[in-house]
Motif scaffolding. Structure first.
Motif, PDB file in Angstrom:
ATOM      1  N   HIS A 148       1.733  -6.271   4.114  1.00 30.53           N
ATOM      2  CA  HIS A 148       1.259  -4.938   4.497  1.00 30.53           C
ATOM      3  C   HIS A 148       1.940  -4.526   5.796  1.00 30.53           C
ATOM      4  N   LYS A 195      -7.155  -0.974   5.915  1.00 31.47           N
ATOM      5  CA  LYS A 195      -7.766  -1.653   4.777  1.00 31.47           C
ATOM      6  C   LYS A 195      -8.806  -2.691   5.190  1.00 31.47           C
ATOM      7  N   ASP A 243      -1.399   0.048   7.555  1.00 27.89           N
ATOM      8  CA  ASP A 243      -2.192  -0.014   6.327  1.00 27.89           C
ATOM      9  C   ASP A 243      -3.108  -1.230   6.301  1.00 27.89           C
ATOM     10  N   VAL A 247       0.826  -1.211   0.000  1.00 27.56           N
ATOM     11  CA  VAL A 247       0.000   0.000   0.000  1.00 27.56           C
ATOM     12  C   VAL A 247       0.861   1.262   0.000  1.00 27.56           C
TER      13      VAL A 247
END
Length: 219
Positions: free
Chosen positions: A112, A120, A116, A93
């Protein structure tokens, strides 16, 4: 005679026909890449496990980075069963480096950073609109789920008087809980939904009485 060739075991006659590599003697024609057979005298080569490689074959033998697909000649970072250059192992991300940093992966195995991933995938509280994220100590995201809505425990309140309601059970972020079956909770702080509104018992009764009085007046 210079000596015996390490590879073929035959005598090396004349200095022009031999070479010394890593303290071992070879015929010039015998000192070749173990993979492709190209001669290695006076060219860069690599040695591993007692074998010599030309530069091309050496690079082909190295693990490949799962991100850039290039050979990894220095430190190999291995994560979730894949190899990476340390600089290539990044959050999908924000692209920040995950080397020596806590991370997690989604269902497709994409890495990730924690921040993030939570942005998400974490549910949002229907009370404050904030993310419901795991507790730093327990690692679990505690929430109250009712009428297809999610709440922080501190945000689970009567929508009229704002008194804190008592949840039936607390659920992790992956578990749905119905909060209408709490036989052990104090009725005064139980949730009594009315037309998708979350109400305490007192406010529920007030609204029911108001609706009843209005209905009687209309008649």
């Amino acid at each position: 005679m210079l000596g015996m060739c390490t590879k073929c075991g035959r005598s090396i006659m004349g200095s022009a026909n031999g070479c010394t590599v890593l303290s071992q003697l070879y015929h010039t024609s015998c000192f070749t890449c173990c993979k492709c057979g190209v001669g290695l005298k006076n060219v860069p080569f690599y040695s591993a496990d007692g074998q010599s490689f030309c530069e091309k074959c050496h690079l082909m033998s190295l693990p490949k980075c799962d991100t850039c697909l290039k050979p990894i000649a220095d430190r190999v970072l291995t994560a979730v069963g894949k190899n990476y250059h340390p600089d290539c192992f990044c959050c999908v991300v924000c692209n920040s480096s995950l080397d020596n940093t806590p991370f997690t992966v989604d269902n497709s195995g994409q890495p990730h950073c924690i921040e993030d991933f939570q942005k998400k995938y974490s549910p949002r509280c229907d009370g404050c609109s904030g993310l419901i994220v795991p507790d730093e100590n327990s690692g679990k995201a505690t929430r109250v789920t009712i009428l297809n809505m999610n709440f922080h425990v501190a945000c689970y309140k009567c929508q009229d008087c704002k008194v804190l309601l008592t949840p039936v059970t607390l659920s992790s972020s992956a578990t749905s809980t119905n909060n209408n079956n709490n036989n052990n909770a104090d009725n005064s702080t139980r949730c009594f939904p009315l037309d998708d509104m979350l109400l305490c018992q007192k406010c529920h009764i007030k609204r029911i009485n108001k609706l009843t009085n209005k209905a009687n007046t209309d008649v």
